[in-house]
Design a protein around this motif. Structure first.
Motif, PDB file in Angstrom:
ATOM      1  N   PHE A   7       0.816  -1.213   0.000  1.00  0.00           N
ATOM      2  CA  PHE A   7       0.000   0.000   0.000  1.00  0.00           C
ATOM      3  C   PHE A   7       0.853   1.267   0.000  1.00  0.00           C
ATOM      4  O   PHE A   7       0.412   2.318  -0.458  1.00  0.00           O
ATOM      5  CB  PHE A   7      -0.946  -0.003   1.201  1.00  0.00           C
ATOM      6  N   HIS A   8       2.077   1.173   0.510  1.00  0.00           N
ATOM      7  CA  HIS A   8       2.973   2.326   0.545  1.00  0.00           C
ATOM      8  C   HIS A   8       3.861   2.407  -0.692  1.00  0.00           C
ATOM      9  O   HIS A   8       4.676   3.313  -0.815  1.00  0.00           O
ATOM     10  CB  HIS A   8       3.849   2.266   1.799  1.00  0.00           C
ATOM     11  N   SER A   9       3.700   1.465  -1.593  1.00  0.00           N
ATOM     12  CA  SER A   9       4.531   1.405  -2.793  1.00  0.00           C
ATOM     13  C   SER A   9       4.094   2.437  -3.829  1.00  0.00           C
ATOM     14  O   SER A   9       2.916   2.785  -3.938  1.00  0.00           O
ATOM     15  CB  SER A   9       4.458   0.000  -3.407  1.00  0.00           C
ATOM     16  N   ALA A  10       5.053   2.896  -4.586  1.00  0.00           N
ATOM     17  CA  ALA A  10       4.756   3.833  -5.680  1.00  0.00           C
ATOM     18  C   ALA A  10       4.047   3.145  -6.835  1.00  0.00           C
ATOM     19  O   ALA A  10       3.628   3.815  -7.788  1.00  0.00           O
ATOM     20  CB  ALA A  10       6.052   4.462  -6.181  1.00  0.00           C
ATOM     21  N   THR A  11       3.873   1.824  -6.773  1.00  0.00           N
ATOM     22  CA  THR A  11       3.224   1.091  -7.856  1.00  0.00           C
ATOM     23  C   THR A  11       1.705   1.034  -7.713  1.00  0.00           C
ATOM     24  O   THR A  11       1.035   0.441  -8.557  1.00  0.00           O
ATOM     25  CB  THR A  11       3.765  -0.352  -7.930  1.00  0.00           C
ATOM     26  N   THR A  12       1.134   1.622  -6.646  1.00  0.00           N
ATOM     27  CA  THR A  12      -0.317   1.624  -6.497  1.00  0.00           C
ATOM     28  C   THR A  12      -0.955   2.503  -7.564  1.00  0.00           C
ATOM     29  O   THR A  12      -0.300   3.366  -8.158  1.00  0.00           O
ATOM     30  CB  THR A  12      -0.729   2.126  -5.101  1.00  0.00           C
ATOM     31  N   ASP A  13      -2.261   2.292  -7.807  1.00  0.00           N
ATOM     32  CA  ASP A  13      -2.942   3.088  -8.821  1.00  0.00           C
ATOM     33  C   ASP A  13      -3.367   4.436  -8.245  1.00  0.00           C
ATOM     34  O   ASP A  13      -3.030   4.780  -7.097  1.00  0.00           O
ATOM     35  CB  ASP A  13      -4.138   2.325  -9.407  1.00  0.00           C
ATOM     36  N   GLU A  14      -4.109   5.201  -9.049  1.00  0.00           N
ATOM     37  CA  GLU A  14      -4.493   6.550  -8.629  1.00  0.00           C
ATOM     38  C   GLU A  14      -5.417   6.553  -7.419  1.00  0.00           C
ATOM     39  O   GLU A  14      -5.539   7.566  -6.726  1.00  0.00           O
ATOM     40  CB  GLU A  14      -5.166   7.293  -9.793  1.00  0.00           C
ATOM     41  N   ARG A  15      -6.034   5.418  -7.117  1.00  0.00           N
ATOM     42  CA  ARG A  15      -6.894   5.305  -5.938  1.00  0.00           C
ATOM     43  C   ARG A  15      -6.158   4.667  -4.764  1.00  0.00           C
ATOM     44  O   ARG A  15      -6.755   4.357  -3.745  1.00  0.00           O
ATOM     45  CB  ARG A  15      -8.135   4.480  -6.290  1.00  0.00           C
ATOM     46  N   GLY A  16      -4.851   4.467  -4.902  1.00  0.00           N
ATOM     47  CA  GLY A  16      -4.062   3.899  -3.831  1.00  0.00           C
ATOM     48  C   GLY A  16      -4.192   2.394  -3.692  1.00  0.00           C
ATOM     49  O   GLY A  16      -3.826   1.830  -2.652  1.00  0.00           O
ATOM     50  N   ARG A  17      -4.675   1.718  -4.727  1.00  0.00           N
ATOM     51  CA  ARG A  17      -4.879   0.267  -4.661  1.00  0.00           C
ATOM     52  C   ARG A  17      -3.673  -0.463  -5.250  1.00  0.00           C
ATOM     53  O   ARG A  17      -3.240  -0.149  -6.352  1.00  0.00           O
ATOM     54  CB  ARG A  17      -6.153  -0.122  -5.411  1.00  0.00           C
ATOM     55  N   PRO A  18      -3.163  -1.469  -4.537  1.00  0.00           N
ATOM     56  CA  PRO A  18      -2.018  -2.225  -5.054  1.00  0.00           C
ATOM     57  C   PRO A  18      -2.438  -3.209  -6.143  1.00  0.00           C
ATOM     58  O   PRO A  18      -3.585  -3.623  -6.225  1.00  0.00           O
ATOM     59  CB  PRO A  18      -1.498  -2.982  -3.823  1.00  0.00           C
ATOM     60  N   ASN A  19      -1.464  -3.574  -6.940  1.00  0.00           N
ATOM     61  CA  ASN A  19      -1.604  -4.675  -7.885  1.00  0.00           C
ATOM     62  C   ASN A  19      -0.439  -5.619  -7.617  1.00  0.00           C
ATOM     63  O   ASN A  19       0.722  -5.195  -7.588  1.00  0.00           O
ATOM     64  CB  ASN A  19      -1.557  -4.174  -9.326  1.00  0.00           C
ATOM     65  N   PHE A  20      -0.735  -6.894  -7.393  1.00  0.00           N
ATOM     66  CA  PHE A  20       0.305  -7.841  -7.002  1.00  0.00           C
ATOM     67  C   PHE A  20       1.429  -7.910  -8.031  1.00  0.00           C
ATOM     68  O   PHE A  20       2.613  -7.939  -7.672  1.00  0.00           O
ATOM     69  CB  PHE A  20      -0.305  -9.226  -6.789  1.00  0.00           C
ATOM     70  N   ALA A  21       1.087  -7.958  -9.306  1.00  0.00           N
ATOM     71  CA  ALA A  21       2.112  -8.107 -10.338  1.00  0.00           C
ATOM     72  C   ALA A  21       2.984  -6.858 -10.430  1.00  0.00           C
ATOM     73  O   ALA A  21       4.218  -6.957 -10.529  1.00  0.00           O
ATOM     74  CB  ALA A  21       1.451  -8.400 -11.684  1.00  0.00           C
ATOM     75  N   ARG A  22       2.373  -5.686 -10.383  1.00  0.00           N
ATOM     76  CA  ARG A  22       3.162  -4.459 -10.490  1.00  0.00           C
ATOM     77  C   ARG A  22       4.079  -4.299  -9.282  1.00  0.00           C
ATOM     78  O   ARG A  22       5.223  -3.860  -9.407  1.00  0.00           O
ATOM     79  CB  ARG A  22       2.240  -3.252 -10.634  1.00  0.00           C
ATOM     80  N   PHE A  23       3.590  -4.664  -8.088  1.00  0.00           N
ATOM     81  CA  PHE A  23       4.435  -4.566  -6.903  1.00  0.00           C
ATOM     82  C   PHE A  23       5.610  -5.532  -6.993  1.00  0.00           C
ATOM     83  O   PHE A  23       6.761  -5.168  -6.730  1.00  0.00           O
ATOM     84  CB  PHE A  23       3.609  -4.869  -5.651  1.00  0.00           C
ATOM     85  N   LEU A  24       5.351  -6.773  -7.388  1.00  0.00           N
ATOM     86  CA  LEU A  24       6.405  -7.780  -7.438  1.00  0.00           C
ATOM     87  C   LEU A  24       7.507  -7.414  -8.428  1.00  0.00           C
ATOM     88  O   LEU A  24       8.696  -7.561  -8.131  1.00  0.00           O
ATOM     89  CB  LEU A  24       5.814  -9.135  -7.808  1.00  0.00           C
ATOM     90  N   PHE A  25       7.120  -6.953  -9.604  1.00  0.00           N
ATOM     91  CA  PHE A  25       8.094  -6.778 -10.668  1.00  0.00           C
ATOM     92  C   PHE A  25       8.614  -5.351 -10.837  1.00  0.00           C
ATOM     93  O   PHE A  25       9.629  -5.151 -11.509  1.00  0.00           O
ATOM     94  CB  PHE A  25       7.509  -7.276 -11.990  1.00  0.00           C
ATOM     95  N   LEU A  26       7.938  -4.376 -10.235  1.00  0.00           N
ATOM     96  CA  LEU A  26       8.369  -2.990 -10.410  1.00  0.00           C
ATOM     97  C   LEU A  26       8.895  -2.353  -9.134  1.00  0.00           C
ATOM     98  O   LEU A  26       9.476  -1.269  -9.182  1.00  0.00           O
ATOM     99  CB  LEU A  26       7.203  -2.149 -10.956  1.00  0.00           C
TER     100      LEU A  26
END
Length: 304
Positions: A151-170
């Motif tokens: 949730f604190h990652s810069a990979t969350t979307d504009e609504r602050g929601r994480p995506n597992f794939a984007r967090f893992l790989f980015l």
């Protein structure tokens, strides 16, 4: 124009890779002499599946539209596909049919309040809802505490929601947070590959895959392997920045909310009587305290 989905490349890569992974010994064929290609030959698969070599060659080139379920079953048995891989093959065939439904654009589904109430009622389990693209679209307080690095990652979307794939790989921090990162990455890509088989025209999914394929070598390599996973459960270990190492079991459940969007409810729990349960309870206590601190008091509510 023919409205069918052009997923011939996916069909070709999937069948060719599975054929290359099988040896003659595994299917009961005699071995003699040197083989120019790894795995089985096309004609060997054709004979074992009970079809002509020309027909199977055409199938492996991606021409799957109109193929009967019996023939697909025979090919799946011959290639010794797992249940998830068999489901994927049938999804590819369904998507290739000349049906307008195959090109129907999916719309985001709002999570009903009753689902959020369900999540909030689970105070000692971390629970969240994901869609087929692995966006985390609803959570309870303990899930937000447990998965705080996401949730604190810069990979969350504009609504602050994480995506597992984007967090893992980015986000390189994912390697520190998730124990056995390689295993998690394999499962994540396999889930996305299965979703692409079901909904090959999902624009948002294509954008995620395109972004990750461009930026991440690890993702690009795993995507090319064409592994698929439909249902999964097991054990996951985290290195939480506050609670320390914690091992949890997880179980996803299908959550039918729309005919055009797949959702899954995942629940993380700890084995009773273990240090992991103590750490999870500690996180639950912290999250409840923060929630109470963030809520306005009755006096604040009455202020003009």
């Amino acid at each position: 124009m023919d409205p069918r989905t052009d997923n011939r490349a996916d069909i070709r890569d999937f069948l060719a890779r599975r054929r290359a992974q099988l040896t003659p010994e595994q299917v009961g064929l005699p071995t003699s002499g040197r083989r120019r290609v790894p795995g089985l030959r096309r004609q060997e698969v054709a004979v074992l599946a009970g079809v002509s070599t020309e027909w199977y060659t055409r199938l492996e080139k991606g021409h799957i539209s109109g193929v009967s379920e019996d023939v697909l079953d025979a090919v799946a048995r011959t290639l010794q596909l797992s249940e998830d891989e068999r489901t994927y093959l049938f999804d590819l065939a369904k998507a290739a049919q000349p049906s307008p439904a195959a090109r129907r654009r999916r719309k985001a589904v709002e999570i009903p309040p009753r689902v959020q109430w369900l999540l909030d009622s689970m105070t000692l389990s971390a629970a969240f809802v994901t869609n087929g693209r692995l966006d985390m679209v609803a959570t309870n307080a303990l899930a937000r505490a447990l998965l705080a690095p996401m949730f604190h990652s810069a990979t969350t979307d504009e609504r602050g929601r994480p995506n597992f794939a984007r967090f893992l790989f980015l986000d390189r921090g994912s390697h520190d947070f998730i124990d056995d990162w390689d295993h998690g990455a394999n499962i994540t890509v396999a889930l996305l590959r299965a979703e692409a088989g079901r909904f090959p025209n999902d624009k948002a999914l294509r954008e995620i895959v395109g972004e990750l394929s461009t930026v991440s070598t690890e993702f690009r390599t795993l995507w090319a392997a064409h592994n698929v996973r439909v249902h999964h459960s097991g054990v996951k270990r985290f290195h939480h920045p506050d609670a320390g190492p914690i091992q949890l079991t997880y179980q996803p459940l299908d959550l039918p909310m729309s005919a055009h969007e797949a959702h899954s409810l995942t629940i993380y729990t700890a084995e009773p009587g273990t240090p992991d349960e103590d750490r999870l309870k500690l996180l639950a206590s912290w999250s409840a305290t923060r929630l109470r601190t963030a809520e306005p008091t009755a006096d604040q509510d009455l202020r003009p």
